[in-house]
Design a protein around this motif. Structure first.
Motif, PDB file in Angstrom:
ATOM      1  N   PRO A 149      37.053  81.454  31.096  1.00  0.00           N
ATOM      2  CA  PRO A 149      36.495  80.035  30.267  1.00  0.00           C
ATOM      3  C   PRO A 149      36.550  79.329  31.333  1.00  0.00           C
ATOM      4  O   PRO A 149      36.849  79.271  32.457  1.00  0.00           O
ATOM      5  N   ALA A 150      35.661  78.290  30.975  1.00  0.00           N
ATOM      6  CA  ALA A 150      35.233  77.013  33.138  1.00  0.00           C
ATOM      7  C   ALA A 150      34.644  75.564  31.590  1.00  0.00           C
ATOM      8  O   ALA A 150      34.525  76.170  30.544  1.00  0.00           O
ATOM      9  N   GLU A 151      34.291  75.177  32.745  1.00  0.00           N
ATOM     10  CA  GLU A 151      33.662  73.492  32.201  1.00  0.00           C
ATOM     11  C   GLU A 151      32.590  73.200  31.757  1.00  0.00           C
ATOM     12  O   GLU A 151      32.431  72.647  31.226  1.00  0.00           O
ATOM     13  N   GLU A 152      32.048  74.422  32.531  1.00  0.00           N
ATOM     14  CA  GLU A 152      30.229  74.374  33.048  1.00  0.00           C
ATOM     15  C   GLU A 152      29.824  75.164  33.004  1.00  0.00           C
ATOM     16  O   GLU A 152      30.573  76.252  33.996  1.00  0.00           O
ATOM     17  N   LEU A 153      28.144  75.559  32.856  1.00  0.00           N
ATOM     18  CA  LEU A 153      28.040  76.857  33.547  1.00  0.00           C
ATOM     19  C   LEU A 153      26.587  76.276  33.857  1.00  0.00           C
ATOM     20  O   LEU A 153      25.548  74.520  33.250  1.00  0.00           O
ATOM     21  N   ARG A 154      26.026  76.069  35.010  1.00  0.00           N
ATOM     22  CA  ARG A 154      24.586  76.172  36.148  1.00  0.00           C
ATOM     23  C   ARG A 154      23.634  76.308  36.330  1.00  0.00           C
ATOM     24  O   ARG A 154      23.948  77.896  35.833  1.00  0.00           O
ATOM     25  N   ALA A 155      22.038  76.013  36.645  1.00  0.00           N
ATOM     26  CA  ALA A 155      21.342  76.742  36.411  1.00  0.00           C
ATOM     27  C   ALA A 155      21.815  78.138  37.642  1.00  0.00           C
ATOM     28  O   ALA A 155      21.884  77.204  38.405  1.00  0.00           O
ATOM     29  N   GLY A 156      20.803  79.737  37.446  1.00  0.00           N
ATOM     30  CA  GLY A 156      21.499  80.433  38.001  1.00  0.00           C
ATOM     31  C   GLY A 156      22.814  81.519  37.415  1.00  0.00           C
ATOM     32  O   GLY A 156      22.627  82.070  37.407  1.00  0.00           O
ATOM     33  N   ASP A 157      23.231  80.526  36.883  1.00  0.00           N
ATOM     34  CA  ASP A 157      24.465  81.002  35.951  1.00  0.00           C
ATOM     35  C   ASP A 157      24.191  82.640  35.028  1.00  0.00           C
ATOM     36  O   ASP A 157      23.472  82.277  34.110  1.00  0.00           O
ATOM     37  N   VAL A 158      24.608  83.420  34.785  1.00  0.00           N
ATOM     38  CA  VAL A 158      25.453  84.333  33.743  1.00  0.00           C
ATOM     39  C   VAL A 158      26.639  83.831  33.066  1.00  0.00           C
ATOM     40  O   VAL A 158      27.771  83.761  33.344  1.00  0.00           O
ATOM     41  N   GLY A 159      26.601  83.528  32.018  1.00  0.00           N
ATOM     42  CA  GLY A 159      27.898  83.375  31.482  1.00  0.00           C
ATOM     43  C   GLY A 159      27.861  83.863  29.912  1.00  0.00           C
ATOM     44  O   GLY A 159      26.457  83.625  28.804  1.00  0.00           O
ATOM     45  N   GLU A 204      26.161 101.006  50.499  1.00  0.00           N
ATOM     46  CA  GLU A 204      25.173 100.696  50.962  1.00  0.00           C
ATOM     47  C   GLU A 204      24.592  99.640  49.904  1.00  0.00           C
ATOM     48  O   GLU A 204      23.563  99.260  50.210  1.00  0.00           O
ATOM     49  N   VAL A 205      24.866  99.992  48.371  1.00  0.00           N
ATOM     50  CA  VAL A 205      24.299  99.418  47.775  1.00  0.00           C
ATOM     51  C   VAL A 205      24.029  98.601  47.241  1.00  0.00           C
ATOM     52  O   VAL A 205      23.561  97.286  46.884  1.00  0.00           O
ATOM     53  N   LEU A 206      25.502  97.921  47.670  1.00  0.00           N
ATOM     54  CA  LEU A 206      26.318  96.415  47.545  1.00  0.00           C
ATOM     55  C   LEU A 206      25.450  95.383  48.317  1.00  0.00           C
ATOM     56  O   LEU A 206      25.427  94.290  48.242  1.00  0.00           O
ATOM     57  N   GLU A 207      25.466  96.137  49.577  1.00  0.00           N
ATOM     58  CA  GLU A 207      24.514  94.922  51.024  1.00  0.00           C
ATOM     59  C   GLU A 207      23.603  95.160  50.387  1.00  0.00           C
ATOM     60  O   GLU A 207      23.205  94.082  50.277  1.00  0.00           O
ATOM     61  N   GLN A 208      22.657  96.533  49.676  1.00  0.00           N
ATOM     62  CA  GLN A 208      21.473  95.987  49.527  1.00  0.00           C
ATOM     63  C   GLN A 208      20.770  95.049  49.040  1.00  0.00           C
ATOM     64  O   GLN A 208      20.465  93.832  48.367  1.00  0.00           O
ATOM     65  N   ILE A 209      22.213  94.835  47.336  1.00  0.00           N
ATOM     66  CA  ILE A 209      21.927  93.713  46.410  1.00  0.00           C
ATOM     67  C   ILE A 209      21.879  92.958  47.648  1.00  0.00           C
ATOM     68  O   ILE A 209      21.094  91.636  46.397  1.00  0.00           O
ATOM     69  N   VAL A 210      22.518  92.204  47.869  1.00  0.00           N
ATOM     70  CA  VAL A 210      23.219  90.406  49.147  1.00  0.00           C
ATOM     71  C   VAL A 210      21.355  90.508  49.543  1.00  0.00           C
ATOM     72  O   VAL A 210      20.489  89.556  49.670  1.00  0.00           O
ATOM     73  N   THR A 211      20.728  91.607  50.339  1.00  0.00           N
ATOM     74  CA  THR A 211      20.954  91.343  51.603  1.00  0.00           C
ATOM     75  C   THR A 211      18.461  91.358  51.046  1.00  0.00           C
ATOM     76  O   THR A 211      17.548  91.325  51.175  1.00  0.00           O
ATOM     77  N   LYS A 212      18.951  92.519  49.815  1.00  0.00           N
ATOM     78  CA  LYS A 212      17.329  92.844  49.432  1.00  0.00           C
ATOM     79  C   LYS A 212      17.063  92.559  47.707  1.00  0.00           C
ATOM     80  O   LYS A 212      15.837  92.332  47.464  1.00  0.00           O
ATOM     81  N   LEU A 213      18.241  91.600  47.346  1.00  0.00           N
ATOM     82  CA  LEU A 213      17.773  91.257  45.578  1.00  0.00           C
ATOM     83  C   LEU A 213      17.871  89.942  46.180  1.00  0.00           C
ATOM     84  O   LEU A 213      18.844  89.507  46.251  1.00  0.00           O
ATOM     85  N   PRO A 214      16.786  89.080  45.676  1.00  0.00           N
ATOM     86  CA  PRO A 214      17.227  87.557  45.620  1.00  0.00           C
ATOM     87  C   PRO A 214      17.444  86.796  45.093  1.00  0.00           C
ATOM     88  O   PRO A 214      18.710  87.186  43.702  1.00  0.00           O
ATOM     89  N   PRO A 215      18.712  85.535  45.597  1.00  0.00           N
ATOM     90  CA  PRO A 215      19.622  84.568  44.542  1.00  0.00           C
ATOM     91  C   PRO A 215      18.488  84.315  43.065  1.00  0.00           C
ATOM     92  O   PRO A 215      17.255  83.732  43.116  1.00  0.00           O
ATOM     93  N   PRO A 216      19.173  83.229  42.580  1.00  0.00           N
ATOM     94  CA  PRO A 216      18.528  82.888  40.929  1.00  0.00           C
ATOM     95  C   PRO A 216      17.773  81.347  42.172  1.00  0.00           C
ATOM     96  O   PRO A 216      18.327  81.278  42.757  1.00  0.00           O
ATOM     97  N   VAL A 217      16.769  81.295  41.128  1.00  0.00           N
ATOM     98  CA  VAL A 217      15.824  79.840  41.200  1.00  0.00           C
ATOM     99  C   VAL A 217      16.692  79.056  40.451  1.00  0.00           C
ATOM    100  O   VAL A 217      16.551  79.551  39.507  1.00  0.00           O
TER     101      VAL A 217
END
Lengths: 413, 618
Positions: free
Chosen positions: B267-277, B191-204
């Motif tokens: 490791p990755a090639e790039e990080l993009r706006a909104g990412d945490v890394g 339920e917590v995981l679902e609410q993280i998806v539905t109630k917390l906003p995605p990054p801008v």
């Protein structure tokens, strides 16, 4: 490598691998003294025969080890001191003592002129018993007089009174004992300087060649711990530290005035009557320890250095262990693990208890090399704070050092 | 023309990016100590399959031993997970852990600034506590969406309804469908995981803008150097980019970047706006990377750094000395090692007549101070003498010059001081109502000024005081706990400097001032403190071979006096029976005690003598 071996060959325990002292613990009492924390038992008379048998077996185990090492110790002629400690060894029958000494003589060897001491309680020393003990081979007595005032004796829960102590001393002399020591205590509840003075006057009248004098120490887990610890109902009866020291100085100076040598922190002897057995402990010499709860210090065939061991302090467990042990080192548990450096430090830790001090030349003689710089530094530091006195190659406790001995000894831990 | 084509390309990227961003959730878990933050984090990691149960060592995020033991998070960490939600889509969760104590408020605020939402854990039995609120305020300041959950619902004392109402009344969050969970027993985590998806906003995120990445943490790695933890606000960061740290002004080249997975870096090639890394760029010292700084590209830097940056500010200082002078180098090396991962710790060499060579160390607060000392003793096996902690005083001299004094020894003589100022904090104490009287009494006795009081519910209040920090660091929290039977919680934040009538209290042993025992105190309290310290020292200083007078004095005037009598003997009589080992053990014990002593002039002082000026039972 060569040099190391040579140096090792020069250490005392390789040159003389066999202990010259033997201790037998007889942990039986009629009643526990309420201040005592040595291992002892009460009401185990039924166990005496079994215990005697176990001791005889343990003597044989020592004998095997002696046989194993004798070839490397050409000077060995048997042990030079035997000490029956307790408990109350005077509860042991003279027949049992004789049997033990016989067995020690057979399997371990007893050197000519061996000092054979028995600790005794005045209340278990009839003239008859004394004569029998003398005949059995005991030639030194250590009698637990403790105090000479009957009130004090009652207070510390002793079974005997002054009259019994007097009778025991006279009886001992009559039975042929010419080397008699007594124990005296100071710092007892309600004890005064006057008590000490009267004990001093008293002891002049009796054939006493040795006095062990020590302070009452309230040990944890004894009946006295409840009564006499800070907050305990009788704590206030203990003399305060200043008075306790005054008692000590009174006793020390009194004994010296009578011609006793103050030769160890808490021991005094007429010339020629130092306890050889205890001196062995303080000199860092090796010793066998037999019986339940007994401590030993020897180098078994499996050890690189001599090690300190303690036998089980439970009568049945001890007896069982003896039955199963195939060699003496299977008897005791190591109480610590010592290496060469520990042994060298212990030489000072113990040796400085003897007021003649430690002669650095004896160190070299014993260990085959000079005193390490680290130890010299400690010695110099202690001289600097006036706890030790240095005279040519000898370091010894100062008068102040006698009062603060732990400060000195703990430097060698 | 060329511009246009670039724009066109970018707008298509933007569309793709919007889809990408919709599937990301960057969040923190916030809670009062012991309310179950780390346990919930563990369950979330487990449920997303980022780590199997078998690999799961309880409380993955709190990886330091000390953190586990104290149940608090000292260093922030981040974990990236994938979660297949009930809507059938796979979401990327970046869980950013926050330090859990008031000393680390600024660090918390930066970690929160890297998020878009926060999961607020409240204990079903204990309800809202001081740190719950403090963290909620920080989250609100960072504009985070807050998702409340009520934990430990399987406890016999759980009152989920009461706590839900508290959440609505006190914090003003809708708690109508708050997940009722037990993190420990794995109840209702989905339920917590679902609410993280539905109630917390995605990054801008704005991938087209100039790069701006918020640095919210860093850690030191022997092989890579400093690993910088970032949240990208704008732009794209690529391998090989030349980067600029906007506040420090230093530039570096990115040699590695990527994402966090539990226990490893991906490791990755790039990080993009909104990412945490994370970013690795051959940075040698964590102190070169300030928390809250903005990372941008050196070639085309952002015009404005992200808001909220504040340089590290140590509030509490003390002298740390090795118990054995020979350990000085070891202490220095250990402090250096600690500092590799703790940029908030400062130290510089200091010399005390009483204690020899040591270090003046600065800490964020009292907890930070205690943690550092404990880690030095435990992880580095050092025995330390710590002097009483001091705050930083602002001293205006008669010549008008202002100096900051964090060590009482450096206080100029009274004749050269025009006036002194001390740091004042706002202290919030949350306590059951029955203890308000006790708390008021305590705060008043600590020179606190009452501001106001809120009722959290019928039984609990939140009391606000302004109080000198030097009162808080001298055993305030322990006293508070004992006067509220352990129920009260405390948080505080720096407000301002304020003038006060302060004096330096000196302690003399055997007629000599022991510099390490001096401290600064309000004049009204000097007599009482002086007397208590002298009494306390009399108890903690063991008898020695001579008599020791103890004096407390202000400016040469003695205000309290005690004497430690000499002991008369220290000797083990009776050494026979052959049990040498036991005698040695007794001596060893005694020596161990002595090893913890400091030789001050001719007097031997136990290490706790230095702490006793701090801990006075009142």
């Amino acid at each position: 490598m060569e040099a190391d071996n040579n140096s090792a060959e020069r250490t005392f325990y390789l040159r003389r691998p066999l202990p010259r002292s033997l201790y037998i613990h007889l942990p039986f009492c009629i009643r526990r003294c309420p201040y005592c924390d040595f291992f002892s038992t009460v009401g185990q008379e039924n166990f005496f025969p079994q215990y005697q048998k176990a001791l005889l077996s343990e003597v044989r185990l020592v004998g095997c080890e002696v046989d194993f090492l004798r070839g490397r110790d050409p000077e060995y002629n048997g042990v030079e001191t035997v000490y029956f400690g307790g408990g109350t060894p005077s509860l042991w029958s003279s027949e049992h003592i004789e049997q033990l000494l016989e067995s020690i003589g057979t399997f371990v060897g007893i050197a000519d002129g061996c000092e054979i001491t028995l600790e005794a309680n005045p209340s278990s020393l009839s003239f008859r018993h004394l004569s029998d003990l003398r005949a059995a081979g005991i030639n030194r007595l250590s009698i637990g007089v403790q105090a000479t005032d009957d009130n004090l004796l009652r207070k510390i829960g002793r079974l005997h009174n002054r009259a019994e102590a007097e009778a025991a001393l006279k009886g001992a002399e009559k039975a042929g004992f010419a080397n008699i020591g007594i124990d005296l205590m100071i710092g007892l509840p309600a004890q005064t300087i006057a008590d000490i003075k009267s004990s001093l006057a008293w002891l002049r009248e009796y054939p006493i060649q040795h006095v062990s004098a020590y302070s009452l120490i309230i040990e944890p887990d004894t009946p006295f711990a409840d009564l006499y610890s800070p907050g305990g109902s009788l704590y206030r009866e203990l003399p305060d530290p200043e008075d306790e020291r005054k008692q000590w100085y009174t006793l020390r100076e009194g004994l010296k005035a009578f011609g006793f040598e103050h030769y160890e922190i808490s021991n005094f002897a007429c010339p020629g009557y130092r306890s050889r057995h205890n001196s062995a402990y303080w000199s860092g010499d090796m010793y066998w320890g037999l019986g339940a709860g007994a401590h030993s210090y020897y180098r078994s065939r499996n050890d690189i250095c001599p090690q300190r061991r303690a036998n089980l302090n439970d009568l049945s467990a001890y007896a069982e262990r003896v039955e199963r042990a195939d060699q003496i080192s299977a008897m005791g548990e190591l109480t610590e693990v010592m290496d060469a450096a520990d042994i060298e430090k212990e030489f000072f830790l113990l040796g400085l208890r003897i007021l003649d001090g430690v002669d650095l030349r004896n160190f070299t003689e014993r260990f085959g090399h000079e005193v390490p710089a680290s130890i010299r530094l400690i010695l110099e530091k202690l001289v600097g704070i006036q706890l030790l006195i240095e005279e040519s190659s000898v370091y010894r406790l100062s008068l102040k050092g006698e009062d603060y001995g732990n400060r000195v000894f703990s430097e060698f831990i | 023309m060329q511009d246009k084509s670039i724009n066109k390309k970018q707008s298509s990227t933007d569309a793709a990016d919007a889809d990408r961003l919709a599937l990301i959730r960057n969040f923190s878990i916030i809670a009062h100590i012991d309310h179950g933050k780390s346990t919930l984090a563990d369950r979330i990691i487990e449920h997303t399959g980022a780590i199997t149960k078998r690999e799961m060592q309880a409380q993955i995020l709190d990886s330091m031993d000390l953190e586990r033991e104290r149940g608090i998070t000292i260093k922030a960490t981040a974990v990236r997970m994938n979660y297949r939600a009930k809507d059938g889509r796979v979401y990327t969760f970046n869980l950013i852990d926050t330090p859990g104590h008031v000393d680390f408020n600024y660090e918390v605020s930066r970690s929160l600034a890297a998020c878009d939402g926060a999961v607020l854990v409240v204990d079903a039995a204990q309800g809202i506590e001081a740190q719950t609120l403090a963290n909620v305020y920080l989250a609100l300041e960072a504009d985070l969406e807050i998702l409340p959950v009520i934990n430990k619902i399987d406890l016999p004392a759980a009152q989920p309804d009461v706590v839900a109402k508290e959440i609505e009344d006190v914090i003003g969050l809708d708690a109508s469908d708050v997940p009722l969970i037990s993190a420990r027993n794995d109840i209702n985590i989905v339920e917590v995981l679902e609410q993280i998806v539905t109630k917390l906003p995605p990054p801008v995120g704005n991938t087209t803008g100039r790069l701006r990445a918020l640095i919210f943490d860093s850690q030191y790695d022997t092989y890579r150097g400093v690993i910088v933890h970032v949240r990208l606000r704008d732009g794209v960061l690529k391998l090989g980019d030349e980067i600029l740290l906007m506040h420090s002004g230093e530039t570096y080249t990115v040699s590695e970047l990527g994402y966090f997975t539990p226990g490893a870096l991906l490791p990755a090639e790039e990080l993009r706006a909104g990412d945490v890394g994370y970013v690795v760029a051959a940075i040698k010292d964590v102190r070169d990377v300030e928390i809250g700084d903005t990372l941008t590209t050196a070639e085309d830097p952002a015009t404005e750094p992200l808001p909220g940056y504040r340089p590290v500010q140590q509030m509490v200082f003390c002298g740390l000395y090795p118990s054995d002078n020979a350990d000085y180098i070891e202490l220095r090396d250990s402090l250096e090692k600690l500092q590799l991962n703790d940029a908030a710790l400062s130290f510089e060499p200091e010399n005390s007549a009483a204690l020899g060579f040591g270090f003046r160390c600065g800490f964020l607060g009292l907890l930070h101070y205690e943690i550092v000392i404990e880690r030095l003793e435990r992880e580095f096996d050092l025995t330390l003498v710590a002097t009483a902690p001091s705050v930083v005083y602002r001293v205006t001299g008669t010549d008008g010059n202002v100096i900051m004094v964090d060590n009482p020894t450096n206080l100029p003589p009274p004749t050269l001081i025009q006036y002194m100022e001390e740091p004042i904090v706002r202290a919030n104490v949350m306590t059951p109502r029955e203890f308000t009287g006790n708390v008021m009494e305590l705060c008043q006795s600590r020179r606190g000024t009452y501001i106001n009081m809120d009722y959290i519910d019928a039984n609990r209040v939140n009391m606000h005081y302004e109080m000198p920090l030097n009162e808080i660091i001298s055993d305030f929290f322990d006293t508070l706990k004992s006067r509220t039977r352990g129920y009260a919680s405390l948080d505080y934040e720096f407000l301002r400097y304020e003038r006060a009538d302060l004096v330096k209290l000196d302690i003399l042993l055997n007629g000599e001032i022991v510099d390490a025992l001096s401290f600064i105190v309000h004049r009204d309290k000097a007599y009482q403190r002086g007397r208590r310290i002298a009494e306390k020292l009399k108890d903690v200083i063991p008898r020695q071979m001579f008599e020791i007078p103890i004096q407390a004095s202000i400016g040469g005037k003695v205000i309290a006096r005690e004497t430690v009598r000499a002991f008369r003997k220290d000797v083990l009589a009776k050494c026979y029976g052959g049990d040498i080992t036991r005698k040695k053990k007794l001596l060893e014990k005694q020596r161990e005690g002595k090893r913890r002593m400091r030789q001050v002039g001719s007097v031997e002082l136990p290490a706790d003598a230095f702490m006793s000026v701090l801990r006075l039972d009142e």
